[in-house]
Design a protein around this motif. Structure first.
Motif, PDB file in Angstrom:
ATOM      1  N   GLU A 134       0.899  -1.364   0.021  1.00  0.00           N
ATOM      2  CA  GLU A 134       0.049   0.096  -0.032  1.00  0.00           C
ATOM      3  C   GLU A 134       0.962   1.313  -0.054  1.00  0.00           C
ATOM      4  O   GLU A 134       0.547   2.202  -0.564  1.00  0.00           O
ATOM      5  N   ARG A 135       1.757   1.329   0.774  1.00  0.00           N
ATOM      6  CA  ARG A 135       2.791   2.246   0.966  1.00  0.00           C
ATOM      7  C   ARG A 135       3.492   2.725  -0.550  1.00  0.00           C
ATOM      8  O   ARG A 135       3.699   3.946  -0.697  1.00  0.00           O
ATOM      9  N   HIS A 136       3.681   1.861  -1.182  1.00  0.00           N
ATOM     10  CA  HIS A 136       4.405   2.002  -2.654  1.00  0.00           C
ATOM     11  C   HIS A 136       3.426   1.868  -3.767  1.00  0.00           C
ATOM     12  O   HIS A 136       3.703   1.980  -4.979  1.00  0.00           O
ATOM     13  N   GLY A 137       2.367   1.723  -3.599  1.00  0.00           N
ATOM     14  CA  GLY A 137       1.295   1.729  -4.854  1.00  0.00           C
ATOM     15  C   GLY A 137       1.326   0.335  -5.491  1.00  0.00           C
ATOM     16  O   GLY A 137       1.046   0.437  -6.582  1.00  0.00           O
ATOM     17  N   ARG A 138       1.630  -0.779  -4.696  1.00  0.00           N
ATOM     18  CA  ARG A 138       1.862  -1.875  -5.462  1.00  0.00           C
ATOM     19  C   ARG A 138       0.941  -3.079  -4.641  1.00  0.00           C
ATOM     20  O   ARG A 138       0.582  -2.901  -3.589  1.00  0.00           O
ATOM     21  N   VAL A 139       0.551  -4.199  -5.412  1.00  0.00           N
ATOM     22  CA  VAL A 139      -0.004  -5.174  -4.837  1.00  0.00           C
ATOM     23  C   VAL A 139       0.678  -6.570  -4.567  1.00  0.00           C
ATOM     24  O   VAL A 139       1.160  -6.946  -5.450  1.00  0.00           O
ATOM     25  N   PHE A 140       0.896  -7.209  -3.167  1.00  0.00           N
ATOM     26  CA  PHE A 140       1.390  -8.344  -3.256  1.00  0.00           C
ATOM     27  C   PHE A 140       0.412  -9.385  -3.508  1.00  0.00           C
ATOM     28  O   PHE A 140      -0.690  -9.107  -3.087  1.00  0.00           O
ATOM     29  N   THR A 141       0.402 -10.382  -4.430  1.00  0.00           N
ATOM     30  CA  THR A 141      -0.307 -11.375  -4.556  1.00  0.00           C
ATOM     31  C   THR A 141       0.187 -12.743  -3.963  1.00  0.00           C
ATOM     32  O   THR A 141       1.423 -13.214  -4.167  1.00  0.00           O
ATOM     33  N   LEU A 142      -0.790 -13.672  -3.275  1.00  0.00           N
ATOM     34  CA  LEU A 142      -0.315 -14.944  -2.901  1.00  0.00           C
ATOM     35  C   LEU A 142      -1.041 -16.121  -3.682  1.00  0.00           C
ATOM     36  O   LEU A 142      -2.051 -16.051  -3.886  1.00  0.00           O
ATOM     37  N   GLU A 143       0.089 -16.851  -4.407  1.00  0.00           N
ATOM     38  CA  GLU A 143      -0.387 -17.808  -5.346  1.00  0.00           C
ATOM     39  C   GLU A 143      -0.636 -19.024  -4.613  1.00  0.00           C
ATOM     40  O   GLU A 143       0.049 -19.443  -3.987  1.00  0.00           O
ATOM     41  N   ASN A 144      -1.777 -19.672  -5.064  1.00  0.00           N
ATOM     42  CA  ASN A 144      -2.169 -21.284  -4.595  1.00  0.00           C
ATOM     43  C   ASN A 144      -1.232 -22.098  -5.506  1.00  0.00           C
ATOM     44  O   ASN A 144      -0.781 -21.635  -6.831  1.00  0.00           O
ATOM     45  N   LEU A 145      -0.729 -23.213  -5.007  1.00  0.00           N
ATOM     46  CA  LEU A 145      -0.049 -24.351  -5.805  1.00  0.00           C
ATOM     47  C   LEU A 145      -0.564 -25.526  -5.491  1.00  0.00           C
ATOM     48  O   LEU A 145      -1.288 -25.757  -4.603  1.00  0.00           O
ATOM     49  N   ASN A 146      -0.250 -26.635  -6.307  1.00  0.00           N
ATOM     50  CA  ASN A 146      -0.664 -27.776  -6.282  1.00  0.00           C
ATOM     51  C   ASN A 146       0.660 -28.766  -5.539  1.00  0.00           C
ATOM     52  O   ASN A 146       1.538 -28.468  -5.881  1.00  0.00           O
ATOM     53  N   THR A 147      -0.006 -29.689  -4.588  1.00  0.00           N
ATOM     54  CA  THR A 147       1.200 -30.546  -3.982  1.00  0.00           C
ATOM     55  C   THR A 147       1.315 -31.618  -4.621  1.00  0.00           C
ATOM     56  O   THR A 147       2.186 -32.584  -4.097  1.00  0.00           O
ATOM     57  N   ALA A 148       0.525 -32.268  -5.499  1.00  0.00           N
ATOM     58  CA  ALA A 148       0.407 -33.283  -6.116  1.00  0.00           C
ATOM     59  C   ALA A 148       1.235 -33.647  -7.288  1.00  0.00           C
ATOM     60  O   ALA A 148       1.775 -34.938  -7.379  1.00  0.00           O
ATOM     61  N   VAL A 149       1.348 -32.482  -8.155  1.00  0.00           N
ATOM     62  CA  VAL A 149       2.297 -32.963  -9.097  1.00  0.00           C
ATOM     63  C   VAL A 149       3.708 -31.842  -9.031  1.00  0.00           C
ATOM     64  O   VAL A 149       4.774 -32.517  -9.201  1.00  0.00           O
ATOM     65  N   ASP A 150       3.425 -30.530  -8.812  1.00  0.00           N
ATOM     66  CA  ASP A 150       4.476 -29.729  -9.149  1.00  0.00           C
ATOM     67  C   ASP A 150       5.257 -29.259  -7.911  1.00  0.00           C
ATOM     68  O   ASP A 150       6.480 -28.836  -8.014  1.00  0.00           O
ATOM     69  N   HIS A 151       4.368 -29.069  -6.719  1.00  0.00           N
ATOM     70  CA  HIS A 151       5.052 -28.510  -5.720  1.00  0.00           C
ATOM     71  C   HIS A 151       4.701 -29.114  -4.212  1.00  0.00           C
ATOM     72  O   HIS A 151       4.183 -28.656  -3.240  1.00  0.00           O
ATOM     73  N   PRO A 152       5.250 -30.378  -4.158  1.00  0.00           N
ATOM     74  CA  PRO A 152       4.941 -31.234  -2.913  1.00  0.00           C
ATOM     75  C   PRO A 152       5.374 -30.752  -1.718  1.00  0.00           C
ATOM     76  O   PRO A 152       6.763 -30.150  -1.774  1.00  0.00           O
ATOM     77  N   GLY A 153       4.719 -30.698  -0.451  1.00  0.00           N
ATOM     78  CA  GLY A 153       5.227 -30.147   0.476  1.00  0.00           C
ATOM     79  C   GLY A 153       4.955 -28.730   0.811  1.00  0.00           C
ATOM     80  O   GLY A 153       5.371 -28.175   1.993  1.00  0.00           O
ATOM     81  N   THR A 154       4.298 -28.073  -0.105  1.00  0.00           N
ATOM     82  CA  THR A 154       4.406 -26.477   0.116  1.00  0.00           C
ATOM     83  C   THR A 154       3.293 -26.149   1.130  1.00  0.00           C
ATOM     84  O   THR A 154       2.247 -26.548   0.963  1.00  0.00           O
ATOM     85  N   PRO A 155       3.404 -25.433   2.146  1.00  0.00           N
ATOM     86  CA  PRO A 155       2.526 -25.148   3.204  1.00  0.00           C
ATOM     87  C   PRO A 155       1.551 -23.932   2.552  1.00  0.00           C
ATOM     88  O   PRO A 155       2.280 -23.129   1.871  1.00  0.00           O
ATOM     89  N   PHE A 156       0.623 -23.833   3.013  1.00  0.00           N
ATOM     90  CA  PHE A 156      -0.609 -22.691   2.666  1.00  0.00           C
ATOM     91  C   PHE A 156      -0.537 -22.977   0.925  1.00  0.00           C
ATOM     92  O   PHE A 156      -0.715 -21.811   0.387  1.00  0.00           O
ATOM     93  N   ALA A 157      -0.633 -24.213   0.293  1.00  0.00           N
ATOM     94  CA  ALA A 157      -0.677 -24.131  -0.991  1.00  0.00           C
ATOM     95  C   ALA A 157      -2.017 -24.247  -1.579  1.00  0.00           C
ATOM     96  O   ALA A 157      -2.223 -23.751  -2.809  1.00  0.00           O
ATOM     97  N   ARG A 158      -3.077 -24.804  -1.087  1.00  0.00           N
ATOM     98  CA  ARG A 158      -4.360 -24.900  -1.599  1.00  0.00           C
ATOM     99  C   ARG A 158      -5.073 -23.666  -1.831  1.00  0.00           C
ATOM    100  O   ARG A 158      -4.740 -22.663  -0.955  1.00  0.00           O
ATOM    101  N   ALA A 159      -5.956 -23.477  -2.696  1.00  0.00           N
ATOM    102  CA  ALA A 159      -6.652 -22.171  -3.002  1.00  0.00           C
ATOM    103  C   ALA A 159      -7.380 -21.840  -1.716  1.00  0.00           C
ATOM    104  O   ALA A 159      -7.619 -20.637  -1.267  1.00  0.00           O
TER     105      ALA A 159
END
Length: 260
Positions: A134-159
Motif C-alpha cells: 500500500e505504501r508503494h502503490g503495489r499489490v502483493f499476490t499470494l499464489e495457490n499451488l498444487n502439492t500432488a504434481v508440481d510443488h509437493p510439501g508446500t505449506p499454505f498451498a491450496r486455494a
C-alpha cells in the motif's frame, strides 16, 4: 472483453533471450509476466515498451519463522524497488520460498500439518507485506499451488488456504493470484471457487490439465471459465502460465481464442 490477457516470458519463446521474449509478447499484444527479477536486465525489459502484469515479489524467506520472515520482508522491499523499474503492479508470493525446481525450501512431510500458530504468523506477515504494498502503490499476490504434481510439501498451498489468509488480512495491498491449473489438480470445482474468491482476486493464471499446456489441450473448459468471469464482472488480468504444447505462437492463439 472485460479483462486483459498476459503471458509468461518464462515459459514461452524459450528459444529466445528473455528481452526478446518480452518484446515478442508485447508485439502480440499480451501483457508480460516474469518470475525472478534479480538475474534480469530490468532497464532493458522496460525499454521494450511492454506492459508487465506481475513478477516475483521476494528473493528468499518464508511466512512463519523468525529469520524467514525478516528475510522475506527484506527482499520484498528490494522487489518493490525492482517493480518500479518495469512498473509491475503485482508482486507474487508463495507459502514458502521455492527452489529452482519449484520445490519448497521448508517443505511439510506428506503426513504433516501446518504447525499450531503458523497460520496466525503467516497472516501477520502477510499483513505487514500488504502495508508495504500500500505504501508503494503495489499489490502483493499470494499464489495457490498444487502439492500432488508440481510443488509437493508446500505449506499454505491450496486455494482454500490462500483465500483464507488473504480474506483475513483483507487489504488492498494483498490479493490472490488464483492459479486455476493448480486449483484443478488440488481441488477442482473451479467456477464455484471463482465465485467465492473473486472479491480478493488480484490476478488469475491459467494452464490446462494434464501437462500444464495452453487452454484447449486438456480437461478444463476454459471458454466456460471465461463466460463466468464476464458474468461476475471480472476486469483484471488473466495470465497464461503454461508450457506450449507445440510452438509458442499457436499456444497463444489457443489461449486468446479460449478467452475471446
Amino acid at each position: 472483453m472485460t479483462f486483459a490477457l498476459a503471458a509468461s516470458a518464462e515459459m514461452l519463446f524459450r528459444e529466445l533471450p528473455v528481452v526478446d521474449r518480452v518484446r515478442r509478447l508485447h508485439e502480440l499484444d499480451f501483457q508480460v509476466e516474469i518470475w525472478g527479477w534479480s538475474t534480469k536486465d530490468l532497464p532493458a525489459l522496460a525499454a521494450t515498451g511492454a506492459t508487465f502484469s506481475s513478477m516475483t515479489g521476494y528473493l528468499s524467506g518464508d511466512l512463519t519463522t523468525t529469520d524467514g520472515i525478516a528475510e522475506l520482508l527484506r527482499t520484498a522491499e528490494l522487489s518493490i524497488a525492482a517493480a518500479e523499474v518495469i512498473d509491475s503492479p503485482r508482486l507474487n508470493l508463495h507459502g514458502t520460498g521455492l527452489d529452482p525446481d519449484g520445490l519448497p525450501v521448508r517443505p511439510l512431510r506428506p503426513d504433516e500439518e501446518v504447525a499450531p500458530g503458523d497460520r496466525e504468523r503467516a497472516q501477520e506477515t502477510l499483513a505487514r507485506l500488504a502495508l508495504l504494498g500500500e505504501r508503494h502503490g503495489r499489490v502483493f499476490t499470494l499464489e495457490n499451488l498444487n502439492t500432488a504434481v508440481d510443488h509437493p510439501g508446500t505449506p499454505f498451498a491450496r486455494a482454500e488456504d490462500t483465500l483464507a489468509l488473504v480474506s483475513a488480512v483483507d487489504s488492498p495491498g494483498l490479493r490472490l493470484n488464483l492459479d486455476l491449473y493448480h486449483a484443478q489438480i488440488g481441488e477442482g470445482n473451479l467456477i464455484e471457487l471463482l465465485r467465492r474468491a473473486l472479491p480478493w482476486v488480484g490476478e488469475i493464471q491459467v494452464a490446462d490439465v494434464p501437462g500444464r499446456f495452453e487452454p484447449g489441450t486438456g480437461e478444463i473448459r476454459y471458454p466456460a471459465i471465461a463466460a463466468e468471469l464476464r458474468t461476475l464482472g471480472y476486469e483484471g488480468v488473466v495470465g497464461l502460465e503454461a508450457w506450449p504444447s507445440g510452438d509458442s505462437e499457436t499456444a497463444l492463439e489457443r489461449f486468446r481464442a479460449s478467452f475471446a
